[in-house]
Structure formats: C-alpha cells, structure tokens
Design a protein around this motif. Sequence first.
Motif, short mmCIF file in Angstrom:
data_model
loop_
_atom_site.label_atom_id
_atom_site.label_comp_id
_atom_site.label_asym_id
_atom_site.label_seq_id
_atom_site.Cartn_x
_atom_site.Cartn_y
_atom_site.Cartn_z
N ALA A 221 0.86 -1.19 0.00
CA ALA A 221 0.00 0.00 0.00
C ALA A 221 0.89 1.23 0.00
O ALA A 221 1.98 1.23 0.59
N ASP A 222 0.41 2.30 -0.64
CA ASP A 222 1.17 3.54 -0.63
C ASP A 222 0.70 4.43 0.52
O ASP A 222 -0.18 4.05 1.31
N ALA A 223 1.29 5.61 0.63
CA ALA A 223 1.06 6.46 1.79
C ALA A 223 -0.38 6.91 1.93
O ALA A 223 -0.83 7.21 3.04
N SER A 224 -1.13 6.96 0.82
CA SER A 224 -2.51 7.45 0.89
C SER A 224 -3.52 6.36 1.20
O SER A 224 -4.71 6.65 1.37
N SER A 225 -3.08 5.11 1.28
CA SER A 225 -4.01 3.98 1.49
C SER A 225 -4.51 3.93 2.92
O SER A 225 -3.89 4.47 3.85
N SER A 226 -5.63 3.26 3.10
CA SER A 226 -6.21 3.16 4.44
C SER A 226 -5.29 2.40 5.39
O SER A 226 -5.17 2.76 6.57
N ALA A 227 -4.60 1.36 4.91
CA ALA A 227 -3.74 0.57 5.79
C ALA A 227 -2.59 1.40 6.34
O ALA A 227 -2.30 1.36 7.55
N VAL A 228 -1.91 2.16 5.48
CA VAL A 228 -0.79 2.97 5.95
C VAL A 228 -1.28 4.10 6.84
O VAL A 228 -0.64 4.45 7.85
N ARG A 229 -2.43 4.66 6.53
CA ARG A 229 -2.98 5.72 7.38
C ARG A 229 -3.35 5.18 8.76
O ARG A 229 -3.16 5.87 9.77
N ILE A 230 -3.85 3.96 8.82
CA ILE A 230 -4.14 3.33 10.11
C ILE A 230 -2.86 3.21 10.92
O ILE A 230 -2.82 3.52 12.12
N LEU A 231 -1.79 2.77 10.28
CA LEU A 231 -0.53 2.57 10.99
C LEU A 231 0.08 3.90 11.43
O LEU A 231 0.60 4.01 12.54
N ARG A 232 0.02 4.91 10.58
CA ARG A 232 0.67 6.17 10.90
C ARG A 232 -0.10 6.98 11.93
O ARG A 232 0.48 7.66 12.77
N ALA A 233 -1.42 6.99 11.85
CA ALA A 233 -2.26 7.74 12.79
C ALA A 233 -1.83 9.20 12.88
O ALA A 233 -1.62 9.76 13.96
N ASP A 234 -1.71 9.85 11.73
CA ASP A 234 -1.33 11.26 11.68
C ASP A 234 -2.37 12.13 12.38
O ASP A 234 -3.57 11.81 12.39
N VAL A 235 -1.92 13.24 12.92
CA VAL A 235 -2.84 14.18 13.57
C VAL A 235 -3.86 14.70 12.57
O VAL A 235 -5.01 14.97 12.93
#
Length: 318
Positions: A221-235
Amino acid sequence: MRVRIATFNLENFDMPHGHGIPLEARVAVLRPQLLRLRADILCLQEVSAHVPHHGVHELQALERLLEETPYAGFERRTTRGRSGGPNDKHNLVVLSRLPIRAFEQHWHDLVAPPVITIATSPSPHDVRVVWDRPFLEVRVELPGGESLWVFDAHLRAPLAAPIEAQKLAATSWRTTEGWSEGYFLASIKRSGQALELRRRIDAVFDDDLRANVLVAGDLNADASSSAVRILRADVEDTGNPDLAPRALEALEERVPTEKRYSVLHHGRGQMLDHLLASQSLARRHVATDILNADLDDEFFTPHPVGSLHAPVVVELEV
C-alpha cells in the motif's frame, strides 16, 4: 553510534520447484544487494520453506543466501505457522547484529477475525475473515541500553480473495460482482492486519510515549491507502494534537520524490515497502536510501531472478 535498519521483500524466495530459476542464480543477484545494505537489523519478507527436511519445513534457501555474509552470524527470529514451524511460504524473518531481548508474533490475538456475509457465492453465508499471516515483533537492545521495538510486517496484496464458484481460473473471474466482493475481502484483510499492528504499537506507547518504534516491511500500500494511514495515525487524521506522540513518520518521505518508489509497475513507480518510525526515533534520522536503480518492472517480469521489490534502508544516530 549509527545503526542501519533495512527491509527487503525477497520475492517468493525458496528452493526451486520444477523448472524454477536455479537457487544459485537468485543468490548471485540477491546476496550483493544484502551486502550493499550493510544493515545491523534486517527485516525480510516472503522467505519460503516449501521443501520439507525430514517432514519439517526449514528455511534452506535463506541459509544458502546468508552464507559468506555477516548476516550468517546475526541473531534470527522468524514467524511460525499454526503447526509451530515455518509456513511453507511467505515467512517473516528478522536478523540482528544487536542483542534481541524479546520477540513474539501476533495473529488475531489483538483483533478477532471479523465476520461478514459472502453475498455472491451460490449460497450466501457468513465467513470469518482471517489474516493471511502474522506480524513479527522483536525488541532489540540498542547501544547504551535503550530498547528498539521492530515490527516486521507483510500486509495482504491488493488482489481479490477467492469467492466460491466465482473463479474461472487462477486469474480469471466469472462475474464482476464476484471479483468486486473478492477485492473487498482482500481490503478487509489488509486493513485488519494494519489495525492489529496499530493496537500493538499503541500498547507500547501506553508504557512509554518516547518508545523507539519502527515498522518495517511490504505493506502492499502507498502512503494514501487506508492501511498505511491506520498505521501512521497522523494528527491530520485523528484530529487530536494530544495524540501526536503516537503518530509514525514514513522515513521514505525524506527521499527525493523522483527516487521514492520500491516497485515498478508498467513504468510507474510505487512506494509499497516502508519504514515507519516513532517520533523519538525519527529525530535520530541520518539518511534513508531506496536501492531501486536496477529494479525490474513487475509487469514485464513474471519470473524474476532477483526481487521485484527494492530494499529500503535507514541510518539512525543512536
């Protein structure tokens, strides 16, 4: 002191089967890549063990690959299948020059398999959606005594999962709705794996918000995908500045945009392999490199000699 940590998907690396590419040919390509990484901690994906030895699956091909390299003497941890030994394919392996103080794998011990109704099969029914594989957690002791939590992960590929009576052949579907439901099923697996990993990361932060945490692996998955966003948990996603210490930074974002890809597909670069660091670890960043100069295009290379993934390595001042 500087420490180098790398992730590398070895691309179905195993003893050859039938008319497969000879192992020595693959070793000749992959071993120099490993040596160029000069890694102190190396996270590998897709390490297979199809050929059993006395009925037990062993990572024979990996042993051959590591011969005559510094990695042969590193401490090693690997994921295990339901039987207790390595799976026949797609094992995760962490090699470390630094002392490994603890390790475990997580496979539905933090997130139960969700239950969904399969609507496109001849008889709609409920199924438990089980992840394809676990993720591996290794706690390494850094020079000076600090702990580093390394999570080696390989998330589900964005390929439709099988649906009963909906496949004509291995890569051919009977209906578009069947394919769509299979693709939906695969996305649940991938996001579910990410959720389980995120829960374990948060448990580490519950004990220490300044913990050194690194997620390494092929996230498909790339940075915009739901999986990476779940892992990163950006503010930007959580909307809560108080949660900022729990966010992970994608260290590949420190690489120039034109070099920021780990897979080539029909000439288009994709960043699927990641190193995600906690805030305390990101502050120690020295350099990130993606070794993609000689990367083959996966669209035109069905049977690669090396890997269709570029290794990614980060250097940290610890």
